[in-house]
Motif scaffolding. Structure first.
Motif, short mmCIF file in Angstrom:
data_model
loop_
_atom_site.label_atom_id
_atom_site.label_comp_id
_atom_site.label_asym_id
_atom_site.label_seq_id
_atom_site.Cartn_x
_atom_site.Cartn_y
_atom_site.Cartn_z
N GLU A 18 43.79 41.65 46.52
CA GLU A 18 43.91 41.00 45.21
C GLU A 18 43.85 42.03 44.09
O GLU A 18 44.66 42.00 43.16
N TRP A 41 47.05 44.12 44.09
CA TRP A 41 48.17 43.31 43.61
C TRP A 41 48.11 43.13 42.10
O TRP A 41 49.12 43.26 41.40
N GLN A 42 46.92 42.84 41.58
CA GLN A 42 46.79 42.66 40.14
C GLN A 42 47.16 43.94 39.40
O GLN A 42 47.76 43.90 38.32
N THR A 67 49.39 46.06 40.23
CA THR A 67 50.84 46.23 40.19
C THR A 67 51.48 45.38 39.09
O THR A 67 52.61 45.63 38.70
N ARG A 68 50.75 44.37 38.61
CA ARG A 68 51.31 43.51 37.57
C ARG A 68 51.42 44.25 36.23
O ARG A 68 51.99 43.73 35.28
N VAL A 81 52.74 48.30 52.40
CA VAL A 81 51.29 48.06 52.32
C VAL A 81 50.60 49.10 53.18
O VAL A 81 51.04 49.40 54.30
N ASN A 137 53.87 38.51 46.64
CA ASN A 137 52.65 37.86 46.17
C ASN A 137 51.44 38.42 46.92
O ASN A 137 51.57 39.14 47.91
N VAL A 138 50.26 38.06 46.42
CA VAL A 138 49.03 38.62 46.97
C VAL A 138 48.78 38.14 48.39
O VAL A 138 48.19 38.87 49.20
N VAL A 145 50.36 40.55 50.70
CA VAL A 145 49.59 41.79 50.77
C VAL A 145 48.41 41.62 51.73
O VAL A 145 48.17 42.46 52.61
N LEU A 170 49.41 49.80 47.84
CA LEU A 170 50.82 49.44 47.78
C LEU A 170 51.61 50.67 47.37
O LEU A 170 51.19 51.41 46.47
#
Length: 356
Positions: A266, A269-270, A272-273, A282, A306-307, A310, A336
């Motif tokens: 999580e 992933w956040q 990468t936003r 991954v 999406n997470v 991942v 990532l």
């Protein structure tokens, strides 16, 4: 001598939400999805007073600040504002190095607008951001990148701090060595064992002794302690990899790693936003209680969207680590990599930055 400006938008995501929704102004805003697996993307300064911070589990933020207003992130909106800010930067210099959607370095040694000092450039940029986006930005001005980044944090929020060339040594001397780039908790502890707690302490050490104890990084420590940083502002440097890792207080068995892997997925992933580039790979990192490091990676046919993908891929990689069942692990990380531009299967990040 370079003139570097570091611009950092104040509580960027949360400030955009408060700007666009007047009912949120003055209230503790937490940008995050609610839920046990969610982490905080951003917190307004009203929420930060309660100890809420980015990358904190959302459930912890809710406990610290029961009155917090949780707002799900809208990255498309944040990227649109980021483009506005980047356009302002480019009015002043083409040498803009984005670090994320909300911060960037600018080399204004020669600026396009003919302003006489870097300080005037920084003031003008901050005012233009305020006028055109109704948001606040903090700025640091200095003769080196790492100094400019320290300076931008000095008077946050909505502040400007300038380190003149002749002030560098005196400014650095009392600072904790933790302020030096690359000095994390582990290195900070190592330095403390030698009585090195401040930059002034570090500066008193002989360069050859630092190299003997810390290798090539010892030379880097010596340079930074003296305010020397030859790093250039590199426009549009693409993201190579993004990761998150955690060292456990108590070593864990493999079957106990699932929750940590999901939480780290999580966080990665956040992170990468903050860029519009997409990841294809991954990576899972494990460190055993014997300090042996193992990494596994997987690149599916399509981009990771999406997470949940991942998490699923990271957990799949965990099954590919063929170590005895009684092996204990002290660290786990999820990363990532293999990034590419949307629409271009494998740049430019969407933002993002003598007298001074």
């Amino acid at each position: 001598m370079r003139k570097i400006v570091h611009i950092d938008m104040d509580a960027f995501y949360a400030s955009v939400e408060q700007r666009d929704d007047p009912s949120l102004r003055g209230r503790p805003v937490v940008v995050a999805w609610r839920g046990k697996r969610s982490v905080v993307c951003a917190a307004s300064y009203e929420a930060r007073r309660f100890g809420v911070r980015s990358a904190m589990p959302a459930i912890t933020a809710e406990r610290l600040c029961p009155e917090a207003v949780f707002v799900p992130p809208d990255f498309g909106r944040y990227k649109a504002v980021s483009r506005q800010v980047r356009e302002i930067f480019l009015r002043h210099t083409d040498l803009v190095e984005p670090l994320s959607l909300d911060e960037a370095y600018l080399d204004v040694t020669r600026n396009k607008t003919g302003l006489p000092t870097a300080t005037r450039v920084a003031k003008t940029i901050r005012q233009q951001i305020r006028d055109e986006t109704q948001l606040n930005a903090s700025a640091g001005v200095a003769p080196a990148k790492f100094l400019a980044k320290i300076a931008s944090d000095w008077k946050k929020p909505n502040g400007l701090f300038v380190i003149q060339p002749h002030e560098v040594l005196d400014f650095l001397a009392p600072l904790s060595v933790a302020r030096i780039p690359g000095v994390g908790k582990v290195m900070e502890a190592k330095l403390a064992r030698y009585g090195i707690r401040s930059v002034g302490d570090l500066r008193s050490w002989d360069i050859f002794e630092l190299e003997r104890r810390f290798g090539r990084y010892g030379l880097r420590l010596h340079e930074l302690a003296h305010g020397i940083d030859h790093s250039e502002v590199k426009p549009d440097r693409p993201v190579q990899s993004i990761s998150a890792e955690d060292t456990f207080d108590i070593d864990r068995f493999r079957d106990e790693l699932g929750p940590a892997i999901r939480q780290l997925a999580e966080k990665a992933w956040q992170a990468t936003r903050k860029t519009e580039r997409l990841a294809r790979t991954v990576v899972l990192k494990l460190k055993t209680d014997q300090f042996k490091i193992y990494t596994r990676s997987i690149t599916p046919g399509d981009s990771i969207n999406n997470v949940d993908e991942v998490s699923a891929l990271a957990l799949l990689l965990l099954q590919r680590v063929e170590l005895p069942a009684d092996t204990r692990y002290r660290l786990v990380g999820v990363g990532l990599s293999n990034f590419y531009e949307p629409g271009q299967l494998g740049g430019q990040t969407e933002l993002f930055g003598n007298e001074f």
